[in-house]
Design a protein around this motif. Sequence first.
Motif, short mmCIF file in Angstrom:
data_model
loop_
_atom_site.label_atom_id
_atom_site.label_comp_id
_atom_site.label_asym_id
_atom_site.label_seq_id
_atom_site.Cartn_x
_atom_site.Cartn_y
_atom_site.Cartn_z
N VAL A 186 58.99 19.27 16.16
CA VAL A 186 58.23 19.07 14.77
C VAL A 186 58.58 20.02 14.00
CG1 VAL A 186 56.26 18.91 13.48
CG2 VAL A 186 56.39 17.67 16.03
N ASN A 187 59.10 19.80 12.51
CA ASN A 187 59.44 20.79 11.46
C ASN A 187 58.09 20.84 10.58
OD1 ASN A 187 60.27 22.06 9.32
ND2 ASN A 187 62.20 21.09 9.26
N PHE A 188 57.33 21.76 11.08
CA PHE A 188 56.10 22.09 10.44
C PHE A 188 56.40 22.57 8.94
CE2 PHE A 188 54.52 22.09 14.67
CZ PHE A 188 53.57 21.44 14.68
N GLN A 189 57.68 23.18 8.66
CA GLN A 189 57.71 23.60 7.40
C GLN A 189 57.70 22.51 6.53
OE1 GLN A 189 60.56 26.72 7.01
NE2 GLN A 189 60.41 26.36 4.19
N ALA A 190 58.78 21.26 6.85
CA ALA A 190 58.81 20.01 6.18
C ALA A 190 57.62 19.44 5.94
CB ALA A 190 59.87 19.20 6.75
N PRO A 220 50.86 26.46 13.53
CA PRO A 220 51.08 25.36 14.49
C PRO A 220 52.54 25.45 15.29
CG PRO A 220 50.81 24.71 12.13
CD PRO A 220 50.81 26.17 12.19
N GLY A 221 53.39 25.89 14.67
CA GLY A 221 54.95 26.03 15.52
C GLY A 221 54.60 27.22 16.73
N MET A 222 53.44 27.89 16.68
CA MET A 222 53.18 28.66 17.77
C MET A 222 52.35 27.74 19.05
SD MET A 222 52.27 32.29 16.40
CE MET A 222 53.71 33.28 15.92
N VAL A 223 51.50 26.82 18.34
CA VAL A 223 50.32 26.02 19.37
C VAL A 223 51.09 24.97 19.85
CG1 VAL A 223 48.57 24.60 19.10
CG2 VAL A 223 48.58 26.74 18.05
N TYR A 224 52.19 24.21 19.07
CA TYR A 224 52.72 22.98 19.58
C TYR A 224 53.83 22.98 20.80
CZ TYR A 224 55.32 18.67 18.82
OH TYR A 224 55.82 17.38 19.15
N GLN A 258 45.36 21.02 21.47
CA GLN A 258 45.74 22.38 21.68
C GLN A 258 45.38 23.39 20.41
OE1 GLN A 258 46.80 23.46 24.70
NE2 GLN A 258 46.90 25.90 23.98
N ALA A 259 44.66 24.51 20.86
CA ALA A 259 44.23 25.29 19.76
C ALA A 259 44.61 26.93 20.00
CB ALA A 259 42.77 25.40 19.59
#
Length: 153
Positions: A131-135, A103-107, A80-81
Amino acid sequence: MADDQEQNPVFQIQRMYLKDLSLEQPNSPQILTEQTPPQVEINLGLSAETITDGIYEVCVTATVTTKIGEKTLFLVEAKQAGIFEIRNIPQDQLQAIIGIACPGMVYPYLRAIISDICTRAGFPPVMLAEVNFQAMYEAQQQQLAAQGNGSVA
């Protein structure tokens, strides 16, 4: 006045889209009669690239492999992009936006696609965990710093 407007930070979604989708059931229909619960393996990937000045594509990829013993029940891969316009953001903040916010918006779109394709393939939906993209981003930055490459590209 025009200079002030040109320097205002810009962060907006241009487009969200399904870039790639693959479903394989290499051992169907024989394996479908198995009663053993499958093992599920989920791998996530993240990539980003500059399309043009201020325009970036961010892709989140999920690969879901389910097996019974050594035989694959099904394999789903979806990418997904999103295309984002990001301008007038300090360089040290730009990578964090590309690695965390985008990525938080795409996921969530990717999660829905994986669940839907599994159901349409005749299997129970696979629900990808949050998913915690920040971590993830911070761990990647620490790893780069530990390798002696503290610069953010």
